[in-house]
Design a protein around this motif. Structure first.
Motif, short mmCIF file in Angstrom:
data_model
loop_
_atom_site.label_atom_id
_atom_site.label_comp_id
_atom_site.label_asym_id
_atom_site.label_seq_id
_atom_site.Cartn_x
_atom_site.Cartn_y
_atom_site.Cartn_z
N ARG A 27 11.49 13.88 -7.38
CA ARG A 27 11.22 13.30 -6.07
C ARG A 27 9.82 12.73 -5.99
O ARG A 27 9.03 13.03 -5.10
CB ARG A 27 11.40 14.34 -4.96
CG ARG A 27 12.81 14.87 -4.93
CD ARG A 27 13.13 15.60 -3.67
NE ARG A 27 14.38 16.33 -3.82
CZ ARG A 27 15.57 15.76 -3.83
NH1 ARG A 27 15.69 14.46 -3.70
NH2 ARG A 27 16.65 16.48 -4.00
N THR A 28 9.55 11.90 -6.96
CA THR A 28 8.24 11.25 -6.97
C THR A 28 8.38 9.91 -7.66
O THR A 28 9.35 9.67 -8.39
CB THR A 28 7.20 12.11 -7.69
OG1 THR A 28 5.92 11.55 -7.49
CG2 THR A 28 7.47 12.19 -9.18
N ARG A 29 7.41 9.05 -7.42
CA ARG A 29 7.44 7.73 -8.03
C ARG A 29 6.73 7.77 -9.38
O ARG A 29 5.88 8.62 -9.62
CB ARG A 29 6.72 6.74 -7.10
CG ARG A 29 6.76 5.28 -7.53
CD ARG A 29 5.88 4.49 -6.56
NE ARG A 29 5.51 3.17 -7.08
CZ ARG A 29 6.15 2.06 -6.76
NH1 ARG A 29 7.17 2.08 -5.96
NH2 ARG A 29 5.74 0.89 -7.23
N LEU A 30 7.10 6.83 -10.27
CA LEU A 30 6.37 6.71 -11.54
C LEU A 30 4.90 6.49 -11.20
O LEU A 30 4.58 5.84 -10.21
CB LEU A 30 6.91 5.53 -12.36
CG LEU A 30 8.35 5.67 -12.87
CD1 LEU A 30 8.81 4.36 -13.52
CD2 LEU A 30 8.48 6.80 -13.87
N GLU A 50 0.83 -1.21 0.00
CA GLU A 50 0.00 0.00 0.00
C GLU A 50 0.86 1.25 0.00
O GLU A 50 0.48 2.29 -0.51
CB GLU A 50 -0.90 0.01 1.24
CG GLU A 50 -2.06 -0.95 1.20
CD GLU A 50 -3.14 -0.46 0.24
OE1 GLU A 50 -3.49 0.73 0.31
OE2 GLU A 50 -3.62 -1.28 -0.56
N ASN A 51 2.03 1.13 0.60
CA ASN A 51 2.92 2.29 0.74
C ASN A 51 3.88 2.44 -0.43
O ASN A 51 4.89 3.11 -0.30
CB ASN A 51 3.75 2.16 2.02
CG ASN A 51 2.90 2.43 3.25
OD1 ASN A 51 1.83 3.02 3.12
ND2 ASN A 51 3.36 1.97 4.39
N ARG A 52 3.56 1.81 -1.55
CA ARG A 52 4.55 1.79 -2.63
C ARG A 52 4.87 3.20 -3.13
O ARG A 52 5.97 3.44 -3.60
CB ARG A 52 4.06 0.93 -3.79
CG ARG A 52 2.79 1.42 -4.47
CD ARG A 52 2.36 0.48 -5.56
NE ARG A 52 1.14 0.95 -6.19
CZ ARG A 52 -0.07 0.77 -5.69
NH1 ARG A 52 -0.21 0.12 -4.55
NH2 ARG A 52 -1.14 1.23 -6.31
N PHE A 53 3.94 4.13 -2.98
CA PHE A 53 4.21 5.48 -3.49
C PHE A 53 5.23 6.23 -2.63
O PHE A 53 5.63 7.33 -2.95
CB PHE A 53 2.92 6.28 -3.63
CG PHE A 53 2.17 5.89 -4.87
CD1 PHE A 53 2.60 6.34 -6.12
CD2 PHE A 53 1.09 5.03 -4.81
CE1 PHE A 53 1.96 5.95 -7.26
CE2 PHE A 53 0.44 4.63 -5.96
CZ PHE A 53 0.87 5.09 -7.20
#
Lengths: 545, 56
Positions: free
Chosen positions: A147-150, A64-67
Motif C-alpha cells: 500500500r505504497t507508491r514506488l 505534488e500529490n503523486r505519492f
C-alpha cells in the motif's frame, strides 16, 4: 516525461548521455568486431533517451500529490513489451521446431542456423517474455501489497528499459555469432555487466519500496519476488565471471575451466529455473490467484515453509544436470537427493494454490482467467514431480540428452510459467487500465484452449520421442553392439517433430490472440475513470502529522 | 591446515547437514507457532482491501 520530477529528468538526460558516450566509444574502438554493433545499439539507446528527455524537459512538473496514487505506467508498458517478446520468441521457437522437421530451411545463412536461433528463442521467452512479465507484475504487486507508491519515477523506467536493452543486445548478438556458450547465460561480458547494473537498480528499487510500506507484514508474494531478484543477481555475477580478450573485443574466456566450469554453469542453470522461472512466478501466483478467486491463500503458514524450502533446497540441485560426468560422484548424489527433497515444498505450493480454489471451483469453470492460473498450478505440480523423478540417476540415464528433457522444460515453461503469466496479465490489465473487464472474455477462452491443447500436444510428442530416443540409444543386439545408429534415432523422431511444431504453433496462436485482446482492451479502455479513485495510503491522508 | 577437496567434503557433510536441519526446524516453529496464527491469517487477507484505494 510528465511523470518525472525535474531532478529525475536531469538524471535521465545524464544516463542517456553516458550511454551515448560509452556506445560511441565501443563502436569506434571495436570497429570490425561485433562489439561495435552493440556499441552502436548502446549509443542509439542513449540518444533516444536524451531525445525523449529533452522533448519533455520543460513539461509541467508532476503532481505534488503523486505519492497518494500508485505508479503503474511502468507496469503497463512492461505488460505490452512482455507480450510482444512472447509472440516474437514463441514464433522463433516454432520456427526452430519446423527447422528440425525441414533442416534445409536455413537459406544457407549463419544467422538462420539452429544453433543461433535456438538461444534467440530461449532468451526471448525466458528473459524477454518472462523477465518483463516479472518486472511488470512485481511493480504492480509490491505497491498493492505494501500500500505504497514506488519511491521514484526514474528507476522503474531505468530497470524496465535497461533490461530490454540487455535482451536486445543478447538476441542480436546470437545472430551475429556472439556467445559465451553457457546455456541460458549466452550473452558476452559487456552485456553481463550492463545487466548487473540494471539488476542492482531493480533490487534497490524493490528494497526502497518495501521500506516505504504501510502494511506491517511483508506479504509472501514479495518474499518470492525478492528471492528472485537477489538470487538471480548472485547467480548471474558468479557464472558470468570472465576475462575479455581485450576491452574492445566481444570475446571472453570464463574464469572457470573443466568440471568446475560445468558445475558453476549448472548451479547457475538450475537456479535460473528455480529463482527466475519458479520463485518469481510463485510470487505472481500468490497474489493474483487469491485475488481472482476472491479467497485468501489456503494456508499462509505453508507458503512460508515452502518459501524457505524452495530457496534453500534448490541451491543444491544443479548437479543433477551432470550425472555420469567427471563431476565427483557424491556431488551428483547430493544434487539428486536435494532434487527429490524439493518435491515437498514444490507440491506444498501447488497444493496450496489448488486448495485455495476449494469453494471457488465454479469460478474456475466460468472464468478463463482463473482457469489459466488453476491449470498453471496443476502443471507446476506435474512438472516439479517429473523434474524430481528425472533427477534420479538411473532415470536420468534414460532421459538425459533426449527430447524428454525438452518436453519436461516445456511442461514447466508453457504449462506453468506462460499460463500463470497469461492469467496474471488478464487479471491485471483491466485493473491497470481501469476498465471493468478484458475487451473479449470469449477470446480469453479461445486463448486458454489453444494454450492447453498446444501444451499437451507438445509435451506428449516429446515424451514419446524422448523415451524412444533413450531406448534406441541403449538397445544392444546379440553381438553386444548398439542395435541402432544415431541416424536411425533421428529418423524415428520425424513424426514427433511435426507434432511438436504443430503444438507449438497452437500455443503461439494463443499468444497472438492474447496480445490482440490486451491491445484492444487498452484501446477501448474508458478514459472516464477518475484518477482520484486510485491511491495508496500516503502521508497526504494523515493530516494529523 | 591444508585446504583440500577432503576438507570441503567434510565441511559440507557436517556443517551443511546441521545448518539445514536447524533452519528447517526454525522455519517450522516460526510458521506453526500458535502465537503467530492470528498474524498470518491477517496477512493472508491483507491483500483484499480495496486495491485501488488506501485502506486497512
Amino acid at each position: 516525461m510528465g511523470h518525472l520530477t525535474q531532478g529525475e529528468r536531469e538524471l535521465a538526460l545524464l544516463t542517456g548521455a553516458l550511454l551515448l558516450a560509452l556506445g560511441m566509444l565501443m563502436m569506434v574502438m571495436a570497429w570490425g568486431d561485433p562489439l561495435s554493433v552493440h556499441g552502436a545499439m548502446f549509443g542509439f539507446s542513449g540518444a533516444a533517451v536524451m531525445a525523449v528527455t529533452l522533448r519533455g524537459m520543460f513539461a509541467p512538473a508532476p503532481d505534488e500529490n503523486r505519492f497518494a496514487s500508485y505508479y503503474d505506467a511502468p507496469s503497463k508498458a512492461g505488460i505490452v513489451i512482455a507480450m510482444i517478446w512472447g509472440v516474437f520468441a514463441m514464433f522463433i521457437g516454432d520456427w526452430v521446431a519446423w527447422l528440425l522437421v525441414f533442416p534445409e530451411m536455413t537459406f544457407d545463412a549463419g544467422w538462420a542456423s539452429f544453433g543461433r536461433l535456438r538461444p534467440v528463442h530461449t532468451t526471448g521467452v525466458i528473459f524477454g517474455f518472462g523477465g518483463n512479465a516479472l518486472i511488470a507484475t512485481s511493480f504492480h504487486v509490491v505497491q498493492r501489497t505494501c500500500r505504497t507508491r514506488l519511491p521514484d519515477q526514474f528507476s522503474p523506467w531505468f530497470v524496465l528499459l535497461g533490461y530490454n536493452l540487455f535482451c536486445l543486445i543478447a538476441v542480436s548478438g546470437y545472430m551475429l555469432g556472439v556467445t559465451q556458450s553457457k546455456e541460458y547465460a549466452e550473452p558476452e561480458w559487456y552485456a553481463d555487466i550492463w545487466l548487473v547494473i540494471v539488476w542492482v537498480a531493480y533490487f534497490l528499487l524493490y528494497m526502497r519500496t518495501l521500506a516505504r510500506r504501510n502494511e506491517p507484514h511483508i506479504y509472501v508474494a514479495n518474499w518470492y519476488f525478492l528471492a528472485f531478484i537477489l538470487v538471480v543477481a548472485i547467480l548471474h555475477i558468479v557464472n558470468g565471471l570472465a576475462v575479455p580478450v581485450s576491452a574492445f573485443s566481444a570475446k571472453s574466456y570464463s574464469a572457470f575451466s573443466g568440471v568446475q566450469d560445468a558445475m558453476t554453469q549448472w548451479w547457475y542453470g538450475h537456479n535460473a529455473v528455480a529463482f527466475f522461472l519458479t520463485a518469481g512466478f510463485l510470487g505472481m501466483m500468490y497474489y493474483y490467484l487469491p485475488m481472482q478467486a476472491g479467497r485468501p491463500i489456503y494456508s499462509y503458514r505453508t507458503s512460508i515453509v515452502s518459501f524457505w524450502g524452495i530457496t534453500f533446497f534448490y541451491m543444491w540441485a544443479g548437479s543433477h544436470h551432470l550425472h555420469y560426468t567427471a563431476l565427483p560422484f557424491w556431488v551428483q548424489t547430493l544434487g539428486m537427493s536435494f532434487s527429490i527433497m524439493l518435491l515437498i515444498p514444490s507440491w506444498a505450493s501447488a497444493a496450496n494454490a489448488l486448495l485455495t480454489l476449494n469453494g471457488a471451483w465454479d469460478k474456475v469453470r466460468t472464468d478463463a482467467t482463473l482457469r489459466f492460473m488453476a491449470l498453471a498450478a496443476i502443471f507446476y505440480g506435474l512438472s516439479t514431480f517429473e523434474g524430481s523423478f528425472m533427477a534420479i540417476r538411473p532415470v536420468n540415464a534414460l532421459s538425459h540428452y533426449t527430447d524428454w528433457t525438452v518436453g519436461h522444460v516445456h511442461a514447466g515453461a508453457l504449462g506453468w510459467v506462460a499460463l500463470i503469466v497469461f492469467g496474471a496479465f488478464y487479471a491485471a490489465t483491466p485493473k491497470l487500465w481501469k476498465c471493468e473487464r478484458m475487451y473479449s472474455p470469449g477470446l480469453i477462452e479461445v486463448h486458454f484452449w489453444l494454450a492447453l491443447s498446444g501444451t499437451l500436444i507438445y509435451v506428449f510428442a516429446m515424451w514419446n520421442s524422448g523415451i524412444i530416443q533413450g531406448l534406441m540409444w541403449r538397445t544392444y543386439n546379440d553381438g553386444g553392439t548398439l542395435a541402432y545408429s544415431f541416424m536411425d534415432s533421428v529418423n524415428a523422431m520425424y513424426p514427433y517433430y511435426i507434432a511438436r511444431a504443430f503444438g507449438g504453433l497452437l500455443f503461439l496462436l494463443g499468444a497472438v490472440v492474447g496480445l490482440y485482446n490486451i491491445v484492444m482492451t487498452i484501446r477501448t479502455a474508458a478514459d472516464t475513470l477518475s484518477e482520484a479513485e486510485d491511491r495508496p495510503l500516503g502521508p497526504i491522508l494523515e493530516p494529523a502529522e | 591446515m591444508e585446504f583440500t577437496h577432503e576438507t570441503l567434503v567434510a565441511f559440507s557433510k557436517t556443517f551443511g547437514l546441521f545448518y539445514l536441519i536447524a533452519l528447517s526446524i526454525g522455519v517450522l516453529i516460526y510458521a506453526y507457532r500458535p502465537k503467530n496464527k492470528e498474524r498470518f491469517e491477517r496477512a493472508a487477507t491483507s491483500i483484499f482491501g480495496n486495491e485501488d484505494r488506501p485502506c486497512r
